[in-house]
Design a protein around this motif. Structure first.
Motif, PDB file in Angstrom:
ATOM      1  N   ARG A 187       0.841  -1.208   0.000  1.00  0.00           N
ATOM      2  CA  ARG A 187       0.000   0.000   0.000  1.00  0.00           C
ATOM      3  C   ARG A 187       0.868   1.247   0.000  1.00  0.00           C
ATOM      4  O   ARG A 187       0.608   2.197  -0.734  1.00  0.00           O
ATOM      5  N   VAL A 188       1.899   1.244   0.816  1.00  0.00           N
ATOM      6  CA  VAL A 188       2.817   2.386   0.868  1.00  0.00           C
ATOM      7  C   VAL A 188       3.525   2.543  -0.471  1.00  0.00           C
ATOM      8  O   VAL A 188       3.639   3.655  -1.001  1.00  0.00           O
ATOM      9  N   LEU A 189       3.976   1.439  -1.040  1.00  0.00           N
ATOM     10  CA  LEU A 189       4.639   1.467  -2.340  1.00  0.00           C
ATOM     11  C   LEU A 189       3.695   2.019  -3.409  1.00  0.00           C
ATOM     12  O   LEU A 189       4.095   2.831  -4.251  1.00  0.00           O
ATOM     13  N   GLY A 190       2.412   1.613  -3.362  1.00  0.00           N
ATOM     14  CA  GLY A 190       1.411   2.123  -4.315  1.00  0.00           C
ATOM     15  C   GLY A 190       1.234   3.628  -4.192  1.00  0.00           C
ATOM     16  O   GLY A 190       1.148   4.340  -5.194  1.00  0.00           O
ATOM     17  N   CYS A 191       1.220   4.115  -2.955  1.00  0.00           N
ATOM     18  CA  CYS A 191       1.093   5.572  -2.722  1.00  0.00           C
ATOM     19  C   CYS A 191       2.307   6.300  -3.305  1.00  0.00           C
ATOM     20  O   CYS A 191       2.163   7.352  -3.908  1.00  0.00           O
ATOM     21  N   ILE A 192       3.482   5.747  -3.089  1.00  0.00           N
ATOM     22  CA  ILE A 192       4.706   6.364  -3.611  1.00  0.00           C
ATOM     23  C   ILE A 192       4.664   6.384  -5.135  1.00  0.00           C
ATOM     24  O   ILE A 192       4.987   7.397  -5.769  1.00  0.00           O
ATOM     25  N   LYS A 193       4.264   5.263  -5.751  1.00  0.00           N
ATOM     26  CA  LYS A 193       4.199   5.178  -7.221  1.00  0.00           C
ATOM     27  C   LYS A 193       3.228   6.206  -7.785  1.00  0.00           C
ATOM     28  O   LYS A 193       3.523   6.894  -8.757  1.00  0.00           O
ATOM     29  N   ARG A 194       2.050   6.327  -7.153  1.00  0.00           N
ATOM     30  CA  ARG A 194       1.056   7.296  -7.620  1.00  0.00           C
ATOM     31  C   ARG A 194       1.574   8.715  -7.479  1.00  0.00           C
ATOM     32  O   ARG A 194       1.378   9.562  -8.333  1.00  0.00           O
ATOM     33  N   ARG A 195       2.272   8.985  -6.395  1.00  0.00           N
ATOM     34  CA  ARG A 195       2.814  10.322  -6.135  1.00  0.00           C
ATOM     35  C   ARG A 195       3.878  10.669  -7.198  1.00  0.00           C
ATOM     36  O   ARG A 195       3.882  11.759  -7.754  1.00  0.00           O
ATOM     37  N   VAL A 196       4.771   9.714  -7.470  1.00  0.00           N
ATOM     38  CA  VAL A 196       5.827   9.936  -8.454  1.00  0.00           C
ATOM     39  C   VAL A 196       5.223  10.082  -9.856  1.00  0.00           C
ATOM     40  O   VAL A 196       5.629  10.953 -10.642  1.00  0.00           O
ATOM     41  N   ALA A 197       4.216   9.290 -10.186  1.00  0.00           N
ATOM     42  CA  ALA A 197       3.584   9.330 -11.510  1.00  0.00           C
ATOM     43  C   ALA A 197       2.850  10.651 -11.725  1.00  0.00           C
ATOM     44  O   ALA A 197       2.758  11.148 -12.845  1.00  0.00           O
ATOM     45  N   SER A 198       2.325  11.243 -10.641  1.00  0.00           N
ATOM     46  CA  SER A 198       1.565  12.492 -10.793  1.00  0.00           C
ATOM     47  C   SER A 198       2.465  13.719 -10.935  1.00  0.00           C
ATOM     48  O   SER A 198       2.021  14.774 -11.307  1.00  0.00           O
ATOM     49  N   GLU A 199       3.735  13.582 -10.623  1.00  0.00           N
ATOM     50  CA  GLU A 199       4.657  14.739 -10.714  1.00  0.00           C
ATOM     51  C   GLU A 199       5.249  14.853 -12.042  1.00  0.00           C
ATOM     52  O   GLU A 199       5.498  14.524 -12.966  1.00  0.00           O
TER      53      GLU A 199
END
Length: 199
Positions: A187-199
């Motif tokens: 879940r934490v990894l998914g949040c990080i991936k989404r955050r990086v993808a949105s930048e």
């Protein structure tokens, strides 16, 4: 004050937390070591999980102060709970575990007598155990699954308990804990991936 308590060995060995070199991790390691040693010898073992209700909010200060004055730091409220206990006792803050091999009747009797002692201690110190949180974990095959009570209340049996954040089951199998930890990490990894993808 802490140095005085350490020098006078005021706090019993069963207490983990708030003491240098003793933490929730040392509590879990000592607990697991003792239980697995018992189970490895083929001994059924019962673990009673107890939790004091709002222990830090409800400690009667007059009782605490009188103990400090009366004993001159020779004893402390956490040490009082150890008095007369036959089974293995492990404490962290307001969480308490009582553990004993129960393959013979003497072990089951010892647990009940210790539960009676802890209940008397709580009454004398105007404290209560949280009924919703006390459970018994019957560890090992062939466990007679004896019933215990705290005061007048029967303690409910549980196939697994969260022990200081770690899931412990009746087989001492950690696979469920590992799966829960992996889920949380994903879940934490998914949040990080989404955050990086949105930048």
């Amino acid at each position: 004050m802490l140095r005085h308590m350490e020098n006078k060995e005021v706090i019993g060995d069963s207490q983990h937390g708030f003491i240098k070199g003793k933490s929730h991790l040392t509590n879990l390691v000592a607990f697991c070591d003792g239980v697995t040693a018992s189970v490895d010898k083929g001994r059924a073992t019962d673990v009673i999980y107890l939790d004091l209700c709002k222990a830090f909010d409800t400690v009667p200060h007059d009782i605490l102060v009188s103990k400090l004055e009366r004993h001159g730091f020779d004893r402390w409220t956490t040490r009082d709970t150890d008095s007369g206990i036959e089974c293995t006792l492990r404490k962290f803050a307001d969480d308490t575990k009582l553990c004993c091999a129960v393959y013979m009747l003497e072990g089951r009797i010892a647990i009940q007598m210790d539960l009676d002692r802890l209940e008397r201690w709580a009454c004398v110190n105007l404290m209560k155990f949280s009924k919703a949180k006390y459970k018994v974990l019957h560890v090992s095959r062939g466990n007679p699954k004896h019933n215990y009570r705290l005061g007048r209340e029967w303690i409910e049996s549980s196939p697994g308990e969260k022990d200081l954040g770690v899931l412990v089951d009746e087989k001492l199998n950690m696979s469920q804990q590992c799966a829960l930890t992996a889920q949380k990490a994903n879940r934490v990894l998914g949040c990080i991936k989404r955050r990086v993808a949105s930048e």
